[in-house]
Design a protein around this motif. Structure first.
Motif, PDB file in Angstrom:
ATOM      1  N   THR A  47       0.893  -1.087   0.034  1.00 54.46           N
ATOM      2  CA  THR A  47      -0.003  -0.055  -0.038  1.00 54.46           C
ATOM      3  C   THR A  47       0.900   1.352  -0.044  1.00 54.46           C
ATOM      4  OG1 THR A  47      -0.210   0.272   2.395  1.00 54.46           O
ATOM      5  CG2 THR A  47      -1.788  -1.273   1.140  1.00 54.46           C
TER       6      THR A  47
ATOM      7  N   CYS B  56     -17.950   7.806   8.041  1.00 54.49           N
ATOM      8  CA  CYS B  56     -17.172   7.376   6.954  1.00 54.49           C
ATOM      9  C   CYS B  56     -16.078   6.641   7.481  1.00 54.49           C
ATOM     10  CB  CYS B  56     -16.707   8.339   5.942  1.00 54.49           C
ATOM     11  SG  CYS B  56     -15.993   7.507   4.297  1.00 54.49           S
ATOM     12  N   TYR B  57     -15.410   7.125   8.429  1.00 49.77           N
ATOM     13  CA  TYR B  57     -13.987   6.527   9.015  1.00 49.77           C
ATOM     14  C   TYR B  57     -14.540   5.241   9.915  1.00 49.77           C
ATOM     15  CZ  TYR B  57     -10.590   5.703  12.630  1.00 49.77           C
ATOM     16  OH  TYR B  57      -9.813   5.127  13.453  1.00 49.77           O
TER      17      TYR B  57
ATOM     18  N   LEU C  44     -15.081   2.262   7.509  1.00 51.98           N
ATOM     19  CA  LEU C  44     -14.128   1.699   7.054  1.00 51.98           C
ATOM     20  C   LEU C  44     -12.980   1.229   7.683  1.00 51.98           C
ATOM     21  CD1 LEU C  44     -13.608   4.480   4.287  1.00 51.98           C
ATOM     22  CD2 LEU C  44     -14.599   2.165   4.131  1.00 51.98           C
TER      23      LEU C  44
ATOM     24  N   GLU D 145     -11.636  -2.597   8.223  1.00 46.72           N
ATOM     25  CA  GLU D 145     -10.386  -2.824   7.957  1.00 46.72           C
ATOM     26  C   GLU D 145      -9.685  -3.699   9.205  1.00 46.72           C
ATOM     27  OE1 GLU D 145      -6.058  -0.903   7.089  1.00 46.72           O
ATOM     28  OE2 GLU D 145      -7.860   0.216   6.359  1.00 46.72           O
TER      29      GLU D 145
ATOM     30  N   PHE E 202     -20.087  -0.488   3.358  1.00 44.48           N
ATOM     31  CA  PHE E 202     -18.713  -0.426   2.872  1.00 44.48           C
ATOM     32  C   PHE E 202     -18.579   0.375   1.612  1.00 44.48           C
ATOM     33  CE2 PHE E 202     -14.681  -2.158   0.796  1.00 44.48           C
ATOM     34  CZ  PHE E 202     -14.022  -1.625   1.989  1.00 44.48           C
ATOM     35  N   VAL E 203     -19.353  -0.062   0.500  1.00 46.85           N
ATOM     36  CA  VAL E 203     -19.181   0.454  -0.696  1.00 46.85           C
ATOM     37  C   VAL E 203     -19.756   2.079  -0.661  1.00 46.85           C
ATOM     38  CG1 VAL E 203     -20.189   0.414  -3.211  1.00 46.85           C
ATOM     39  CG2 VAL E 203     -19.419  -1.604  -2.093  1.00 46.85           C
TER      40      VAL E 203
ATOM     41  N   GLN F 122     -17.009   4.238   0.963  1.00 44.78           N
ATOM     42  CA  GLN F 122     -15.822   4.484   0.059  1.00 44.78           C
ATOM     43  C   GLN F 122     -16.038   5.588  -0.903  1.00 44.78           C
ATOM     44  OE1 GLN F 122     -13.082   3.388   0.472  1.00 44.78           O
ATOM     45  NE2 GLN F 122     -12.576   1.194   0.455  1.00 44.78           N
ATOM     46  N   LYS F 123     -17.500   5.774  -1.282  1.00 46.47           N
ATOM     47  CA  LYS F 123     -17.917   6.578  -2.398  1.00 46.47           C
ATOM     48  C   LYS F 123     -17.975   8.055  -1.457  1.00 46.47           C
ATOM     49  CE  LYS F 123     -20.872   3.764  -5.171  1.00 46.47           C
ATOM     50  NZ  LYS F 123     -22.440   3.367  -5.523  1.00 46.47           N
TER      51      LYS F 123
ATOM     52  N   ARG G 169     -15.848   8.693   1.063  1.00 47.46           N
ATOM     53  CA  ARG G 169     -14.445   9.058   1.208  1.00 47.46           C
ATOM     54  C   ARG G 169     -14.036   9.674  -0.221  1.00 47.46           C
ATOM     55  NH1 ARG G 169      -9.718   4.634   2.408  1.00 47.46           N
ATOM     56  NH2 ARG G 169      -8.097   6.289   2.720  1.00 47.46           N
ATOM     57  N   ARG G 170     -14.351   9.368  -1.282  1.00 43.24           N
ATOM     58  CA  ARG G 170     -13.852  10.024  -2.293  1.00 43.24           C
ATOM     59  C   ARG G 170     -14.643  11.338  -2.493  1.00 43.24           C
ATOM     60  NH1 ARG G 170      -9.689  10.198  -4.999  1.00 43.24           N
ATOM     61  NH2 ARG G 170      -9.993   8.068  -4.874  1.00 43.24           N
TER      62      ARG G 170
ATOM     63  N   MET H 195      -9.209  10.756   5.825  1.00 42.90           N
ATOM     64  CA  MET H 195     -10.099  10.281   4.867  1.00 42.90           C
ATOM     65  C   MET H 195      -9.454  10.748   3.203  1.00 42.90           C
ATOM     66  SD  MET H 195     -12.264   8.310   5.977  1.00 42.90           S
ATOM     67  CE  MET H 195     -10.860   7.755   7.034  1.00 42.90           C
TER      68      MET H 195
END
Length: 290
Positions: free
Chosen positions: A22, A91-92, A95, A99, A158-159, A162-163, A165-166, A219
């Motif tokens: 990573t 969001c954090y 994710l 993880e 989850f998905v 991620q969105k 986060r973007r 993020m």
């Protein structure tokens, strides 16, 4: 953390790690921090969303004084918007726990870490190992993460996280593309909490409150630093946060170094901490800033 120590840590940790897929593979060269001699070339962004609910008037006043300090030095100070900042904590949480659940799965008592003495069956050994090896916080994150990663929940949590986060990362991209060099924000909603106050709430609640102003940078994958700035009315440390562009740690730390010199944060002697009363100690505040 002070800018000079951050430079040392950055120089030790930065660069590609061949055993970590990573990490960024670009070459990294350790650097020295120059002195900032001309602040007029800087553009400092003040994100309006960081004036968050619960922000103390003391922190708000300190933040305003810091912005004026840059303005008086010739820097351009502009208000900017990071509209998705308020979603960073949720969001954090999704994710991070996902993880943790994924990474902690390897600690099964066979290959990694602690192994329980329970020998009734493989399943009971697994269960006992993980019960004994993880504390309540880790177990809670594993349970939450596995819930978010369930087949029926994967897209929903989850998905979607991620969105989001973007979206958070794109907010920063837009601000920096507008010409802003560094973002100046509060680090916490109030001054440092004495231990007697800190233990009044559980770790999850405390983290959700205290991390609201710092999680967005995480993020977005951006470098950020907290610079001790002044002592509060209670004599407790207060810091402000600087957030920089991706891979621009040198500029970030150079600005933080300049700011540190301007505010002259007072040294807190250990003997004063020993003489504290109910977790709060008194100290003469920085005359140059607060």
């Amino acid at each position: 953390m002070f800018p000079w120590s951050s430079r040392v840590v950055s120089g030790s940790l930065a660069g590609h790690d061949p055993k970590d897929s990573t990490t960024i593979q670009d070459d990294f060269k350790p650097f020295e921090l120059p002195n900032l001699t001309d602040a007029s070339k800087l553009s400092i962004g003040i994100p309006k969303e960081y004036n968050a609910p619960g922000l103390s008037s003391e922190i708000l006043a300190l933040w305003s004084k810091a912005a004026d300090l840059f303005k008086n030095a010739g820097a351009k100070v502009v208000e900017v918007s990071l509209p998705h900042t308020r979603y960073s904590i949720v969001c954090y949480h999704v994710l991070c726990t996902a993880e943790v659940a994924s990474n902690m799965a390897r600690f099964d008592g066979l290959e990694y870490g602690h192994r329980s003495d329970v020998k009734d069956s493989t399943e009971s050994m697994y269960a006992a190992t993980r019960r004994e090896g993880f504390n309540d916080v880790v177990r809670g994150r594993i349970l939450s993460g596995n819930y978010f990663l369930l087949k029926q929940n994967y897209e929903k949590y989850f998905v979607k996280a991620q969105k989001v986060r973007r979206l958070i990362a794109n907010d920063f991209v837009k601000v920096f593309r507008s010409g802003v060099d560094i973002l100046l924000t509060p680090t916490t909603l109030s001054d440092a909490a004495p231990y007697t106050e800190f233990i009044q709430e559980d770790n999850r609640t405390r983290s959700a409150q205290d991390d609201i102003l710092t999680q967005a940078a995480n993020m977005a994958g951006l470098p950020a630093i907290n610079v001790p700035t002044a002592l509060s009315e209670r004599g407790l440390p207060v810091g402000l946060q600087f957030i920089g562009r991706s891979f621009q740690e040198k500029q970030l730390l150079t600005v933080a170094k300049w700011f540190e010199k301007q505010v002259q944060f007072p040294v807190i002697e250990l003997e004063e901490v020993k003489r504290h009363d109910n977790g709060v100690f008194q100290h003469q505040k920085s005359a140059s800033f607060s």
